[in-house]
Write a protein that holds these residues in place. Structure first.
Motif, PDB file in Angstrom:
ATOM      1  N   GLY A 383     -31.006 -11.368 -23.858  1.00 30.38           N
ATOM      2  CA  GLY A 383     -30.248 -12.397 -23.146  1.00 30.38           C
ATOM      3  C   GLY A 383     -30.642 -12.587 -21.698  1.00 30.38           C
ATOM      4  N   LYS A 384     -31.617 -11.815 -21.236  1.00 29.98           N
ATOM      5  CA  LYS A 384     -32.012 -11.998 -19.845  1.00 29.98           C
ATOM      6  C   LYS A 384     -33.368 -12.704 -19.792  1.00 29.98           C
ATOM      7  CE  LYS A 384     -33.510  -9.488 -15.789  1.00 29.98           C
ATOM      8  NZ  LYS A 384     -33.070 -10.407 -14.762  1.00 29.98           N
ATOM      9  N   PRO A 385     -33.450 -13.815 -19.055  1.00 25.09           N
ATOM     10  CA  PRO A 385     -34.731 -14.506 -18.959  1.00 25.09           C
ATOM     11  C   PRO A 385     -35.736 -13.700 -18.134  1.00 25.09           C
ATOM     12  CG  PRO A 385     -33.045 -15.625 -17.645  1.00 25.09           C
ATOM     13  CD  PRO A 385     -32.381 -14.466 -18.288  1.00 25.09           C
ATOM     14  N   ILE A 386     -36.945 -13.588 -18.644  1.00 24.93           N
ATOM     15  CA  ILE A 386     -38.009 -12.865 -17.950  1.00 24.93           C
ATOM     16  C   ILE A 386     -39.162 -13.847 -17.805  1.00 24.93           C
ATOM     17  CG2 ILE A 386     -39.659 -10.957 -18.129  1.00 24.93           C
ATOM     18  CD1 ILE A 386     -37.230  -9.494 -18.349  1.00 24.93           C
ATOM     19  N   THR A 387     -39.621 -14.066 -16.576  1.00 27.40           N
ATOM     20  CA  THR A 387     -40.544 -15.185 -16.402  1.00 27.40           C
ATOM     21  C   THR A 387     -41.910 -14.834 -15.831  1.00 27.40           C
ATOM     22  OG1 THR A 387     -39.591 -15.629 -14.245  1.00 27.40           O
ATOM     23  CG2 THR A 387     -38.663 -16.851 -16.087  1.00 27.40           C
ATOM     24  N   SER A 388     -42.170 -13.544 -15.578  1.00 30.32           N
ATOM     25  CA  SER A 388     -43.497 -13.215 -15.042  1.00 30.32           C
ATOM     26  C   SER A 388     -43.800 -11.741 -15.299  1.00 30.32           C
ATOM     27  CB  SER A 388     -43.533 -13.480 -13.540  1.00 30.32           C
ATOM     28  OG  SER A 388     -42.657 -12.582 -12.897  1.00 30.32           O
ATOM     29  N   PHE A 389     -45.050 -11.348 -15.078  1.00 27.56           N
ATOM     30  CA  PHE A 389     -45.409  -9.938 -15.233  1.00 27.56           C
ATOM     31  C   PHE A 389     -44.610  -9.057 -14.278  1.00 27.56           C
ATOM     32  CE2 PHE A 389     -49.357 -11.317 -17.411  1.00 27.56           C
ATOM     33  CZ  PHE A 389     -49.182 -10.558 -18.544  1.00 27.56           C
ATOM     34  N   PHE A 390     -44.371  -9.566 -13.066  1.00 22.36           N
ATOM     35  CA  PHE A 390     -43.561  -8.781 -12.140  1.00 22.36           C
ATOM     36  C   PHE A 390     -42.214  -8.455 -12.772  1.00 22.36           C
ATOM     37  CE2 PHE A 390     -39.874  -9.337  -9.243  1.00 22.36           C
ATOM     38  CZ  PHE A 390     -39.910  -8.084  -8.656  1.00 22.36           C
ATOM     39  N   GLU A 391     -41.582  -9.459 -13.363  1.00 24.47           N
ATOM     40  CA  GLU A 391     -40.265  -9.222 -13.964  1.00 24.47           C
ATOM     41  C   GLU A 391     -40.353  -8.306 -15.177  1.00 24.47           C
ATOM     42  OE1 GLU A 391     -38.039 -12.846 -14.506  1.00 24.47           O
ATOM     43  OE2 GLU A 391     -38.256 -13.377 -12.389  1.00 24.47           O
ATOM     44  N   VAL A 392     -41.462  -8.389 -15.915  1.00 22.21           N
ATOM     45  CA  VAL A 392     -41.641  -7.483 -17.048  1.00 22.21           C
ATOM     46  C   VAL A 392     -41.677  -6.044 -16.547  1.00 22.21           C
ATOM     47  CG1 VAL A 392     -43.237  -6.688 -18.852  1.00 22.21           C
ATOM     48  CG2 VAL A 392     -42.896  -9.147 -18.487  1.00 22.21           C
ATOM     49  N   VAL A 393     -42.509  -5.793 -15.534  1.00 23.74           N
ATOM     50  CA  VAL A 393     -42.657  -4.422 -15.026  1.00 23.74           C
ATOM     51  C   VAL A 393     -41.337  -3.947 -14.417  1.00 23.74           C
ATOM     52  CG1 VAL A 393     -43.902  -2.927 -13.427  1.00 23.74           C
ATOM     53  CG2 VAL A 393     -45.114  -4.758 -14.594  1.00 23.74           C
ATOM     54  N   ASP A 394     -40.686  -4.823 -13.673  1.00 22.83           N
ATOM     55  CA  ASP A 394     -39.420  -4.471 -13.039  1.00 22.83           C
ATOM     56  C   ASP A 394     -38.354  -4.151 -14.078  1.00 22.83           C
ATOM     57  OD1 ASP A 394     -37.463  -4.173 -11.067  1.00 22.83           O
ATOM     58  OD2 ASP A 394     -36.909  -6.295 -11.160  1.00 22.83           O
ATOM     59  N   TYR A 395     -38.219  -5.011 -15.090  1.00 27.74           N
ATOM     60  CA  TYR A 395     -37.184  -4.813 -16.106  1.00 27.74           C
ATOM     61  C   TYR A 395     -37.504  -3.588 -16.968  1.00 27.74           C
ATOM     62  CZ  TYR A 395     -33.500  -6.128 -19.414  1.00 27.74           C
ATOM     63  OH  TYR A 395     -32.367  -6.138 -20.187  1.00 27.74           O
ATOM     64  N   LEU A 396     -38.766  -3.473 -17.348  1.00 24.89           N
ATOM     65  CA  LEU A 396     -39.177  -2.343 -18.181  1.00 24.89           C
ATOM     66  C   LEU A 396     -38.878  -1.014 -17.484  1.00 24.89           C
ATOM     67  CD1 LEU A 396     -40.776  -1.257 -20.678  1.00 24.89           C
ATOM     68  CD2 LEU A 396     -42.808  -1.324 -19.234  1.00 24.89           C
ATOM     69  N   THR A 397     -39.161  -0.930 -16.180  1.00 21.19           N
ATOM     70  CA  THR A 397     -38.918   0.331 -15.470  1.00 21.19           C
ATOM     71  C   THR A 397     -37.439   0.493 -15.157  1.00 21.19           C
ATOM     72  OG1 THR A 397     -39.599  -0.783 -13.425  1.00 21.19           O
ATOM     73  CG2 THR A 397     -41.222   0.606 -14.509  1.00 21.19           C
ATOM     74  N   SER A 398     -36.891  -0.406 -14.329  1.00 23.39           N
ATOM     75  CA  SER A 398     -35.519  -0.203 -13.851  1.00 23.39           C
ATOM     76  C   SER A 398     -34.470  -0.257 -14.948  1.00 23.39           C
ATOM     77  CB  SER A 398     -35.161  -1.254 -12.810  1.00 23.39           C
ATOM     78  OG  SER A 398     -35.729  -0.903 -11.594  1.00 23.39           O
ATOM     79  N   ALA A 399     -34.573  -1.241 -15.834  1.00 23.07           N
ATOM     80  CA  ALA A 399     -33.488  -1.406 -16.797  1.00 23.07           C
ATOM     81  C   ALA A 399     -33.675  -0.537 -18.035  1.00 23.07           C
ATOM     82  CB  ALA A 399     -33.349  -2.875 -17.194  1.00 23.07           C
ATOM     83  N   ILE A 400     -34.913  -0.213 -18.394  1.00 21.47           N
ATOM     84  CA  ILE A 400     -35.130   0.517 -19.648  1.00 21.47           C
ATOM     85  C   ILE A 400     -35.585   1.953 -19.408  1.00 21.47           C
ATOM     86  CG2 ILE A 400     -36.262   0.455 -21.905  1.00 21.47           C
ATOM     87  CD1 ILE A 400     -35.242  -2.260 -21.778  1.00 21.47           C
ATOM     88  N   MET A 401     -36.740   2.122 -18.736  1.00 22.62           N
ATOM     89  CA  MET A 401     -37.305   3.470 -18.627  1.00 22.62           C
ATOM     90  C   MET A 401     -36.432   4.415 -17.805  1.00 22.62           C
ATOM     91  SD  MET A 401     -41.373   2.751 -18.222  1.00 22.62           S
ATOM     92  CE  MET A 401     -41.901   4.457 -18.383  1.00 22.62           C
ATOM     93  N   LEU A 402     -35.893   3.931 -16.688  1.00 20.76           N
ATOM     94  CA  LEU A 402     -35.126   4.854 -15.846  1.00 20.76           C
ATOM     95  C   LEU A 402     -33.843   5.336 -16.519  1.00 20.76           C
ATOM     96  CD1 LEU A 402     -35.656   3.562 -12.181  1.00 20.76           C
ATOM     97  CD2 LEU A 402     -37.191   4.854 -13.649  1.00 20.76           C
ATOM     98  N   PRO A 403     -33.002   4.429 -17.050  1.00 17.89           N
ATOM     99  CA  PRO A 403     -31.800   4.945 -17.714  1.00 17.89           C
ATOM    100  C   PRO A 403     -32.130   5.846 -18.916  1.00 17.89           C
ATOM    101  CG  PRO A 403     -31.544   2.615 -17.269  1.00 17.89           C
ATOM    102  CD  PRO A 403     -32.964   2.955 -16.938  1.00 17.89           C
ATOM    103  N   LEU A 404     -33.119   5.450 -19.732  1.00 21.25           N
ATOM    104  CA  LEU A 404     -33.442   6.287 -20.889  1.00 21.25           C
ATOM    105  C   LEU A 404     -34.044   7.618 -20.449  1.00 21.25           C
ATOM    106  CD1 LEU A 404     -34.813   3.781 -23.570  1.00 21.25           C
ATOM    107  CD2 LEU A 404     -32.556   4.844 -23.420  1.00 21.25           C
TER     108      LEU A 404
END
Ligand code: TRP
Length: 468
Positions: A383-404
């Motif tokens: 449900g979150k729009p991701i529009t560039s590689f920067f956002e991919v890296v940011d979301y992948l790290t902050s929202a997924i990798m860090l909490p897990l």
């Protein structure tokens, strides 16, 4: 007891050096650049409240776990966890907790160096008086023009990485420690001056209301996940840093007390940064939901029209560069330590190689912001729009990798490591130890799991099944 193993990279000269370095890792673009804009995008007060809860209930216990792992393992994150897993006769697979941290900080640094580069460029622009008397539109256009030129972004991020490589290449004692000794006190003074200035000259009342009056109707599940992820990001958790800095920590220092102090200072800086930025945003009628450009397009407008704006503006961006730099050295350190331990590289070669490869990876971010067609797209993730590689890296790290990653660290120190060993390492009162252990065994795993299950829609389906 932890003195049993020794770090091959050297040690902090004492408790104070560790506190400065770890605070330097924690305080960074996350506090001054990211926190204000994600708070703005997610409605202010309610986001801040969830974020504070995450810091206290999850962040501090996980930080204690990481420092503990580092100090007992005395190696780069992956190898430290591996050693402790062996010590606990557990599967060597647990080392993933350390490796994912190393990878996360490597990925984060790839965009972090680019953004730190903007800050450096803005020091010069502000000092030159580029924003004097310029209106909102002209300043927005300047930022747009700055981002549009990939060559300029590449050059500035190269400068940041070059200095990082130079300092980290000099070693723990002569490089990292020396840098933070000078940079951290300067940062606190600069931030204090800025906050006092904008609190007395800006719309403080509106800023305080925005930051501290929770309106839960403005908070979405993605907002909660972002608050959780940001609590990890801002404390530099699940990204190897606290493990590797813990590896250089003398044995007689209290992990519990220092962790709380670091988290407290980090939170205070984020709040102060908010109080330095939002009064100006409201005073000048700018929008909180501006996104990553927030401080680059809003603050220069204020700097361009306020008395002594050139001075305060330059000060602000210098401060941002200092904050980013002490985080950058922490982010590169895990990879460097590992290359030295296992690949037999000299510290300098290891740092230079890591810095060079990071610069290349950073091109993904550079071209995301310059708007290259290959680097921008439209995706929707949970449900979150991701529009560039920067956002991919940011979301992948902050929202997924860090909490897990935090979840795995919590389970490892709470359930897998022997109680006797964690007790011995934490050396704290029975009460503190009890709280830590409860938090790490129950609180972190359950909270992270709930947020993720909700995110992927499982929780909602489960609740519906139960008729709730
Ligand atoms: N805490 C840093 C900040 O707020 C960002 C960060 C995340 C970090 N992970 C890290 C810094 C690892 C150093 C090491 O800006």
């Amino acid at each position: 007891m932890s003195g049993a193993r020794e770090s091959v990279h050297g040690m902090w000269s004492g408790r104070f050096a560790f506190i400065l370095a770890a605070t330097g890792a924690a305080v960074g673009l996350g506090n001054i650049w990211k926190f204000p804009y994600i708070m703005g995008e997610n409605g202010g007060g309610a986001f801040v409240l969830v974020y504070l809860l995450c810091i206290v209930l999850i962040g501090i216990p996980v930080m204690m776990s990481e420092v503990l792992i580092g100090r007992r393992g005395r190696q780069s994150p992956g190898l430290s966890v591996k050693t402790l897993a062996q010590e606990a006769s557990a599967s060597p697979r647990w080392q993933i907790a350390g490796w994912s941290g190393l990878v996360a900080s490597y990925l984060i640094l790839s965009f972090y160096a680019v953004v730190a580069g903007w800050a450096l460029a803005y020091v010069i622009k502000t000092a030159r008086g580029d924003f004097q008397g310029a209106g909102a539109e002209a300043i927005g256009a300047q930022f747009g023009a700055h981002l549009a030129n990939p060559w300029v972004l590449m050059a500035w991020s190269a400068v940041i990485l070059f200095v990082t490589v130079y300092v980290v290449g000099r070693g723990v004692h002569k490089g990292l420690e020396k840098a933070v000794n000078f940079l951290m006190p300067s940062l606190f003074v600069l931030l204090g001056i800025m906050a006092i200035y904008s609190a007395t000259n800006g719309a403080l009342g509106e800023a305080v209301a925005f930051m501290f009056t929770p309106d839960f109707s403005k908070l979405t599940i993605n907002g909660v996940l972002l608050a959780l992820g940001h609590a990890f990001f801002t404390l530099s958790l699940a990204s190897g840093a606290m493990i590797i800095y813990g590896a250089y920590l003398p044995s007689n220092v209290s992990i519990a007390k220092t962790s709380m102090l670091i988290a407290l200072v980090d939170t205070a800086v984020a709040m102060l940064a908010g109080l330095a930025i939002y009064p100006l945003v409201f005073q000048y009628g700018l929008t909180p939901a501006e996104g990553p450009g927030l401080i680059f397009v809003t603050l220069p407008i204020a700097f361009g029209s306020m008395p002594f704006g050139t001075f305060f503006g330059t000060l602000f961006f210098v401060m941002l560069v200092f904050a980013a730099f002490t985080s950058a050295i922490a982010m590169i350190e895990s990879t460097v330590a590992w290359l030295v331990e296992r690949k037999g590289l000299s510290r300098f070669t290891a740092t230079a190689a890591t810095g060079g490869s990071l610069w290349l990876l950073g091109l993904l971010t550079v071209f995301s912001f310059s708007g290259a067609s290959w680097a921008t797209f439209e995706l929707t993730v949970f449900g979150k729009p991701i529009t560039s590689f920067f956002e991919v890296v940011d979301y992948l790290t902050s929202a997924i990798m860090l909490p897990l990653g935090g979840l795995v660290i919590a389970v490892f120190t709470g359930w897998v490591m022997k109680k006797k060993i964690t007790e011995e390492e934490l050396q704290t009162s029975a009460l503190m130890y009890g709280i830590w252990r409860f938090a790490i065994r129950w609180f972190t795993p359950v909270a992270v799991a709930i947020v993720f299950l909700h995110l992927i829609g499982v929780l909602d389906r489960l609740l519906r099944l139960l008729g709730l």
